[in-house]
Scaffold this motif. Structure first.
Motif, PDB file in Angstrom:
ATOM      1  N   ARG A 158      24.106  11.046  -4.527  1.00  7.80           N
ATOM      2  CA  ARG A 158      23.977   9.594  -4.403  1.00  7.80           C
ATOM      3  C   ARG A 158      22.543   9.132  -4.592  1.00  7.80           C
ATOM      4  N   GLY A 159      21.661  10.086  -4.854  1.00  7.48           N
ATOM      5  CA  GLY A 159      20.244   9.741  -4.840  1.00  7.48           C
ATOM      6  C   GLY A 159      19.589   9.729  -6.207  1.00  7.48           C
ATOM      7  N   LEU A 160      18.362   9.257  -6.180  1.00  9.12           N
ATOM      8  CA  LEU A 160      17.518   9.283  -7.370  1.00  9.12           C
ATOM      9  C   LEU A 160      16.285  10.088  -6.982  1.00  9.12           C
ATOM     10  N   TYR A 161      15.967  11.104  -7.752  1.00  9.92           N
ATOM     11  CA  TYR A 161      14.891  11.998  -7.359  1.00  9.92           C
ATOM     12  C   TYR A 161      13.809  12.057  -8.433  1.00  9.92           C
ATOM     13  N   ILE A 162      12.608  12.287  -7.981  1.00 10.20           N
ATOM     14  CA  ILE A 162      11.512  12.515  -8.921  1.00 10.20           C
ATOM     15  C   ILE A 162      11.004  13.931  -8.718  1.00 10.20           C
ATOM     16  N   TYR A 163      10.905  14.639  -9.811  1.00  7.31           N
ATOM     17  CA  TYR A 163      10.370  15.987  -9.774  1.00  7.31           C
ATOM     18  C   TYR A 163       9.059  15.957 -10.540  1.00  7.31           C
ATOM     19  N   ASP A 164       7.992  16.428  -9.917  1.00  5.30           N
ATOM     20  CA  ASP A 164       6.681  16.257 -10.528  1.00  5.30           C
ATOM     21  C   ASP A 164       5.917  17.578 -10.451  1.00  5.30           C
ATOM     22  N   ASP A 165       5.674  18.181 -11.603  1.00  6.60           N
ATOM     23  CA  ASP A 165       4.910  19.428 -11.564  1.00  6.60           C
ATOM     24  C   ASP A 165       3.519  19.251 -12.170  1.00  6.60           C
ATOM     25  N   GLY A 166       3.128  18.030 -12.354  1.00  6.79           N
ATOM     26  CA  GLY A 166       1.793  17.791 -12.883  1.00  6.79           C
ATOM     27  C   GLY A 166       1.779  17.728 -14.400  1.00  6.79           C
TER      28      GLY A 166
ATOM     29  N   LYS B 239       0.817   5.682 -10.260  1.00  4.81           N
ATOM     30  CA  LYS B 239      -0.010   6.254  -9.206  1.00  4.81           C
ATOM     31  C   LYS B 239      -0.057   7.782  -9.326  1.00  4.81           C
ATOM     32  N   VAL B 240       1.119   8.353  -9.534  1.00  3.20           N
ATOM     33  CA  VAL B 240       1.181   9.804  -9.674  1.00  3.20           C
ATOM     34  C   VAL B 240       0.287  10.248 -10.827  1.00  3.20           C
ATOM     35  N   ARG B 241       0.340   9.500 -11.916  1.00  2.00           N
ATOM     36  CA  ARG B 241      -0.466   9.882 -13.068  1.00  2.00           C
ATOM     37  C   ARG B 241      -1.943   9.712 -12.795  1.00  2.00           C
ATOM     38  N   GLU B 242      -2.270   8.654 -12.058  1.00  2.00           N
ATOM     39  CA  GLU B 242      -3.691   8.426 -11.796  1.00  2.00           C
ATOM     40  C   GLU B 242      -4.254   9.464 -10.836  1.00  2.00           C
ATOM     41  N   ASN B 243      -3.397   9.938  -9.957  1.00  2.00           N
ATOM     42  CA  ASN B 243      -3.876  10.921  -8.992  1.00  2.00           C
ATOM     43  C   ASN B 243      -4.445  12.141  -9.677  1.00  2.00           C
TER      44      ASN B 243
ATOM     45  N   PRO C 124      -5.575  12.953 -13.463  1.00  2.00           N
ATOM     46  CA  PRO C 124      -5.652  12.529 -14.864  1.00  2.00           C
ATOM     47  C   PRO C 124      -5.798  13.671 -15.858  1.00  2.00           C
ATOM     48  N   SER C 125      -5.834  14.913 -15.399  1.00  2.00           N
ATOM     49  CA  SER C 125      -6.148  15.976 -16.344  1.00  2.00           C
ATOM     50  C   SER C 125      -5.038  16.169 -17.376  1.00  2.00           C
ATOM     51  N   TYR C 126      -3.811  15.934 -16.967  1.00  2.00           N
ATOM     52  CA  TYR C 126      -2.712  15.955 -17.915  1.00  2.00           C
ATOM     53  C   TYR C 126      -1.892  14.700 -17.698  1.00  2.00           C
ATOM     54  N   HIS C 127      -1.121  14.349 -18.672  1.00  2.00           N
ATOM     55  CA  HIS C 127      -0.308  13.144 -18.548  1.00  2.00           C
ATOM     56  C   HIS C 127       1.142  13.564 -18.370  1.00  2.00           C
ATOM     57  N   PRO C 128       1.656  13.466 -17.147  1.00  2.00           N
ATOM     58  CA  PRO C 128       3.046  13.884 -16.962  1.00  2.00           C
ATOM     59  C   PRO C 128       3.973  12.947 -17.734  1.00  2.00           C
ATOM     60  N   MET C 129       4.788  13.522 -18.574  1.00  2.00           N
ATOM     61  CA  MET C 129       5.699  12.741 -19.380  1.00  2.00           C
ATOM     62  C   MET C 129       6.951  12.476 -18.558  1.00  2.00           C
ATOM     63  N   CYS C 130       7.479  11.284 -18.673  1.00  2.00           N
ATOM     64  CA  CYS C 130       8.632  10.923 -17.870  1.00  2.00           C
ATOM     65  C   CYS C 130       9.920  11.283 -18.603  1.00  2.00           C
ATOM     66  N   LEU C 131      10.726  12.109 -17.983  1.00  2.00           N
ATOM     67  CA  LEU C 131      11.993  12.505 -18.600  1.00  2.00           C
ATOM     68  C   LEU C 131      13.135  12.099 -17.681  1.00  2.00           C
ATOM     69  N   LEU C 132      14.179  11.580 -18.277  1.00  2.00           N
ATOM     70  CA  LEU C 132      15.301  11.141 -17.460  1.00  2.00           C
ATOM     71  C   LEU C 132      16.462  12.089 -17.656  1.00  2.00           C
TER      72      LEU C 132
ATOM     73  N   HIS D 132       0.846  -1.194   0.000  1.00  2.00           N
ATOM     74  CA  HIS D 132       0.000   0.000   0.000  1.00  2.00           C
ATOM     75  C   HIS D 132       0.882   1.244   0.000  1.00  2.00           C
ATOM     76  N   ASP D 133       1.509   1.518  -1.095  1.00  2.00           N
ATOM     77  CA  ASP D 133       2.353   2.701  -1.053  1.00  2.00           C
ATOM     78  C   ASP D 133       1.670   3.881  -1.705  1.00  2.00           C
ATOM     79  N   ASP D 134       1.163   4.713  -0.879  1.00  2.00           N
ATOM     80  CA  ASP D 134       0.607   5.953  -1.395  1.00  2.00           C
ATOM     81  C   ASP D 134       1.750   6.962  -1.428  1.00  2.00           C
ATOM     82  N   VAL D 135       1.783   7.707  -2.471  1.00  2.00           N
ATOM     83  CA  VAL D 135       2.904   8.618  -2.660  1.00  2.00           C
ATOM     84  C   VAL D 135       3.135   9.468  -1.414  1.00  2.00           C
ATOM     85  N   LYS D 136       2.029   9.962  -0.895  1.00  2.00           N
ATOM     86  CA  LYS D 136       2.166  10.908   0.213  1.00  2.00           C
ATOM     87  C   LYS D 136       2.703  10.235   1.459  1.00  2.00           C
TER      88      LYS D 136
END
Lengths: 135, 1002
Positions: free
Chosen positions: B887-895, B945-949, B951-959, B867-871
């Protein structure tokens, strides 16, 4: 006699201008009071804007041609203002922003009316003066 | 935080309250909890009668017994502190009684609550207070909760603040302006007096209570050590020390203590709790839930007075808006002001009449709607009538509300098929997506559909149901457009289903060898308009290049950097050709809503194209440099969403306000049909509109003000409906109360729209300055409000409700439409972002302004929990480069996009697991795909999960990998808004700037 004719003609010019601008003002006021929709209002206004500008330009030219330098100089600011609007393509009413720009547009036209009224007043003075002088 | 610790030493410095306090010192009888005793009198509304100084104390003292029982009740009302208390002393009607029933009073649990949340704080403080410490075995953190004084502690700062604010609020009606504050100068010392006499326990409650404040829990640990909030107990505001702390060598600036909205958008709850019958905040958010009573007060509140309305916001399951059918009696509305019946109308005359809450006209109740009243004046059938109990309802509109029979949902596509469209793969993706959505288009079986494609000529398609294959007709005369076939261009989808499918299958093939690079966009638009103007509907434009032929052709402007910085700069951001405005106006008139999809990697003049969307209530989707392999998913999702979301057709919206208030301006994507009627040809849940309000009368005589949003629309099923949202807000006479009830989200939303509009008529710099000046003015006014009673020194003070406003202001200045200069964002990107932001609902906008940043590598390596909810599992980090660890891996999400940032020293295992074999390759060419291992699956689940939270826009994944310039800077570093980048200010400098300006002429 020629002078009298000049004044009569320019007086007619001015009265027509006055009527056109007042007509635009009523369209804007109607829009503000919701008696008319922006589409009709802008069409009505835009229909008479070019004639108004043309008439005003003609009037200036007429003053110059007939040698009424003072009147010509007096109407120059108005002419320049019109030309500037035309160059910036802001002379026509923008149907999409009618409601937001209404207040400003009305004010602009009030100033125009004031200016034209002043010209009319002076012109009618000279008109009467030259009419009486001829007798 | 430097919050208050610098203020702490102020205590002794405070003027000892010689006269007024002495009666007090003697006053508290042993039985009375000293704390409440010390505090309570402050909230007494008696202040106005007492000038100041000695004579006033006795009455206060004498009043106290009356007051203290009151106090014991208060702890319960802790959760919504400000209104709960601000209400009565301020003499504000409305709120005062409603608040009591609201929260059940749990005095003791409340007292125990604070410790867990703020132990460190209390510890430190406790040091000061050790003598008074745990006299009760009350649990680990040494709260004073056991003491009598502790009793009053649960209320927390909000409570204390507000009780204090009562003082500020109470007298104001009678002494508006500062003088009243001076009158108040005597009271503040009282708490200190009482505490010196007995328990300094006044302090701990404050600190203990502090973390309780909504929005302050779960904060990043570096945020706001409550420790320092000592003085806050007497203060109604938060503050930041922005100068060196006296006696310390280190600079007093601690950026980590600055407030950050790491919990996302927090809707002020007090308002909805106070008025449970109001519509939900997702539909209507006022910038302040306390309406000023006079124009002079409104002008002193320098923030915008307004609201953000999202009439069709998606409701979670179980909270859908009820549908009401009045049948033959017609919709019950006020005769005079046309207000719809709502929970706030009063039924009188034993149920035969009802009083309109907005204009207070007495209306007759129609026979069919009549119901008897019970003893309390409630209608007997109240519970069966959702329109009388709920703030949001849908009415079924009878035929009087129709100009014509409800139209079927209509989708018309205008597709660019020139060379670039086929090459980028756009055409194929679009055709596939449309085909896959055919089943889900709303309004089956009435849905209408049609297509026009164009390059240098226009192609019409006959989709008549009797045909087996669509027929294509080419029109090449662009100057005199005619429709080759009047009827069968727009057809019923269910009848012509097979033809439509055949068309969509063949569309990419038909044009795959097209080498035409011209685009006759203008004529095509005109043709589409001619086909659609009978029915209206939604027009989707997929445009791949700059319109180059026929009417509405556009020039390559905007590639001249010399224009930037001059007075002509703004002209690049407005439509060039009047054609577009005129077309937009005409489309709105005939109920055509336009959505623009733009794909080009070159300049396409979004400023002009977007105008079409702006005035028809649509939106702009921009995919710069579209490549189907990269952007395909995004387009697929967003086009599908656009086609399948519930849409309201041929709608108009009006916002009615109570007497004395009117809407002065509207901001968003729509066209004004008359002064207060918004024409919205197609509106859906992703669109919000902002309105600014103005006071018409110099003084509001009523105690409350009502707002009613009414959206008349045709539902996809063909029913004409009216969605009505009603809300009430109290009228206040106190500026402090307005600040307390402010809603940062709504204010930011209005500001962002104002700033974007400003960029259309002036330079970017000016637009940014306007925002800064507005915030400065608001904070200065707030400072003036408090500077008389408090020694503010060099602190920057702000109300709790607005603590994020400066940061969001900075974020607005750094958002795509406003930031930097010509080099920082392409003109098209700027304009597209501007159009998008003009339509975003509050929550979405705040997320875009202050995106979330998570560190995920540790979480990925941890044993999986299902049960991993993002929050729950991930902690948001401040948007600063300091948050990034190599040393980390980060996710940046602006919707709108998700950026995965790979630190330089990230363990190669993780990278390998996530990216598969090509983990060492250039990341711009790698797409994230699910690999056969737990880590990858976990990450993909998170992204899903982030995308489902939302749905108005589809955040594109960029590496992006650390140090991969310039991509890194462009994707991530530039968006770390707290940092100083290029010429822009960082958070710290921004606060200093604000502070300096606030202090000037303060």
């Amino acid at each position: 006699m020629g002078d009298l004719l000049d004044w009569i003609i320019s007086f007619l010019f001015l009265v027509t201008l006055l009527i056109i601008v007042i007509y635009q003002l009523t369209c804007l006021a109607d829009l503000e009071a919701d008696h008319i929709n922006p589409y009709d209002s802008s069409t009505k206004i835009n229909r008479v804007i070019l004639p108004e500008f043309g008439l005003q330009g003609l009037l200036c030219v007429y003053y110059v041609l007939t040698g009424h330098w003072f009147m010509a100089i007096l109407s120059l600011p108005h002419l320049f203002y019109n030309i500037r609007l035309y160059m910036k393509k802001e002379h026509l009413a923008d149907v999409t922003e009618m409601h937001n720009t209404n207040k400003g547009e009305q004010k602009k036209r009030l100033y125009k009316i004031a200016h034209i009224a002043l010209c009319t007043f002076i012109t009618s003075y000279w008109l009467i003066h030259s009419a009486l002088g001829d007798i | 935080m430097g919050t208050e610790n610098q203020g702490y030493p102020n205590f002794p410095a405070r003027p000892p309250p010689p006269s007024s306090s002495s009666p007090f010192a003697s006053a508290p009888p042993p039985g009375v909890p000293p704390q409440s005793g010390g505090f309570r009198p402050l909230s007494q509304p008696t202040r106005p009668f007492t000038p100041s100084g000695p004579p006033m104390a006795p009455p206060v003292g004498s009043m106290r017994p009356v007051q203290s029982p009151f106090v014991s009740q208060i702890p319960g009302s802790r959760p919504p502190p400000p209104p709960a208390y601000g209400g009565p002393p301020g003499g504000v009607g409305g709120g005062s009684f409603q608040r009591f029933p609201a929260p059940p009073p749990p005095p003791f649990p409340g007292a125990q609550n604070p410790p867990p949340s703020g132990p460190p704080a209390t510890q430190t403080l406790a040091g000061h207070l050790s003598p008074f410490r745990p006299q009760q075995p009350m649990g680990p953190p040494p709260q004073t909760s056991g003491r009598p004084g502790g009793y009053a502690s649960p209320p927390g700062p909000g409570f204390q603040q507000s009780s204090y604010s009562g003082v500020g609020g109470g007298p104001q009606p009678s002494f508006p302006g500062y003088p009243s504050n001076q009158v108040l100068q005597a009271p503040p010392p009282m708490p200190f007096q009482s505490s010196s006499q007995g328990p300094p326990s006044t302090y701990p409650p404050q600190t203990g209570g502090f973390p309780q404040h909504p929005g302050q829990q779960n904060l990043h640990p570096s945020y706001g050590p409550p420790t320092s909030n000592v003085q806050g107990l007497a203060e109604d505001f938060n503050s930041l020390s922005l100068s060196n702390i006296p006696g310390s060598l280190e600079p007093g600036l601690d950026p980590s203590s600055f407030p950050r909205p790491l919990d996302g958008d927090v809707v002020p709850k007090s308002f909805s709790e106070m008025y449970p019958m109001n519509c939900h905040s997702r539909y209507l958010r006022l910038t302040t839930s306390a309406i000023p009573s006079s124009q002079s007060l409104a002008s002193r509140w320098h923030l915008p007075l307004g609201a953000v309305v999202c009439p069709l916001a998606e409701a979670p399951e179980g909270e859908e808006v009820p549908l009401v059918d009045f049948g033959s009696s017609g919709i019950i509305r006020c005769r005079r002001c046309r207000t719809y019946v709502n929970p706030y109308v009063e039924f009188t005359d034993s149920g035969r009449k009802w009083r309109c809450n907005i204009c207070s006209l007495l209306n007759d109740v129609p026979g069919e709607y009549f119901s008897h009243l019970d003893a309390t004046g409630r209608r007997m059938d109240m519970d069966q009538r959702p329109e009388l109990t709920k703030g949001s309802v849908d009415f079924i509109a009878p035929t009087e509300y129709m100009v014509r029979p409800p139209v079927p949902p209509t989708y018309f596509f205008l597709i660019d098929v020139s060379f670039s469209a086929t090459k980028s793969g756009m055409l194929e993706v679009a055709a596939q997506t449309i085909k896959s959505c055919l089943d889900n288009l709303p309004g089956y079986p009435r849905t209408q559909i049609g297509f026009i494609t164009y390059d240098s000529t226009l192609h019409f398609y006959n989709l008549k149901s009797s045909l087996s294959q669509p027929q294509m007709m080419v029109v090449s005369d662009l100057d005199d457009i005619f429709i080759p076939l009047p009827d069968d261009l727009l057809v019923n989808l269910s009848e012509s289903r097979s033809v439509v499918e055949a068309f969509l299958d063949s569309l990419p093939l038909m044009f795959q060898d097209n080498v035409n690079v011209e685009s006759a966009f203008g004529p095509a638009l005109r043709a589409a308009y001619m086909v659609m103007n009978q029915l209206g509907g939604k027009l989707l434009i997929l445009q791949n290049s700059l319109p180059s032929l026929g009417a509405g052709r556009l020039k390559l402007r905007g590639d001249d950097p010399r224009v930037y910085g001059t007075d002509k700069e703004y002209a690049l951001r407005v439509a060039e050709d009047n054609f577009y405005k005129q077309m937009a106006a005409d489309c709105t008139k005939f109920q055509i809503g336009i959505n623009v999809y733009a794909f080009s990697d070159k300049y396409t003049d979004i400023a002009s194209l977007g105008t079409l969307a702006k005035y028809t209530g649509g939106q702009v989707y921009y995919y710069p440099g579209f490549q189907s392999s990269i952007h395909g998913d995004k387009l697929r999702h967003e086009l599908a969403r656009d086609l399948t979301r519930e849409t309201a057709w041929e709608s108009v919206m009006r916002i009615r306000c109570g007497k004395g208030i009117r809407s002065s301006s509207y901001h968003g994507n729509f066209m004004l049909r008359s002064t207060d009627l918004l024409a919205l040809p197609a509106v859906d849940c992703d669109k919000a509109y902002a309105v600014q309000l103005a006071l018409e009368e110099t003084l509001l005589s009523t105690q409350t003000v009502y707002f009613q949003v009414a959206l008349l629309y045709t539902a996809s099923c063909g029913e004409r409906r009216i969605r009505v949202h009603t809300a009430i807000a109290p009228v206040v006479t106190d500026l402090g109360e307005m600040y307390r009830q402010a809603d940062t989200g709504a204010i930011v939303s209005v500001y962002a729209r104002l700033a974007i509009e400003k960029t259309l008529s002036s330079k970017l710099d000016d637009a940014r300055n306007v925002i800064q000046q507005k915030i400065v003015k608001a904070l200065r006014e707030y400072r003036n409000l408090h500077s008389v009673q408090h020694r503010l020194g060099s602190r920057l003070i702000y109300p709790e409700s607005l603590k994020f406003l400066p940061l969001y202001g900075l974020a607005i200045c750094k958002s795509t439409p406003l930031h930097g200069g010509p080099a920082d964002a392409s003109l098209d990107e700027r304009c597209a972002a501007g159009f998008t932001m003009m339509a975003l609902p509050v929550k979405k906008l705040l997320k875009l302004l202050y995106p979330s940043l998570y560190r995920v590598d540790e979480w990925l390596l941890k044993a999986s929990v299902d049960h991993d909810d993002v929050k729950d599992v991930l902690r948001r980090l401040p948007l600063a480069a300091e948050s990034l660890d190599s040393r980390g891996l980060y996710i940046y999400d602006d919707g709108f996009r998700l950026v995965l940032w790979f630190g330089r020293m990230l363990s190669p295992d993780i990278a390998k697991n996530l990216l598969g074999a090509d983990f060492a390759a250039e990341l711009s060419k790698v797409t994230l795909e699910e690999q056969e291992n737990g880590i990858s699956k976990k990450l993909m689940r998170l992204i899903k999960k982030v995308r489902e939270n939302d749905p108005s826009y589809h955040p594109m994944c960029l590496l992006v990998r650390q140090g991969e310039q310039p991509r890194e800077g462009f994707l991530l570093l530039r968006n770390l808004i707290e940092d100083q980048m290029g010429g822009s200010t960082g958070y710290v400098d921004w606060m200093l700037q604000l502070h300096r300006q606030v202090q000037q002429n303060a």
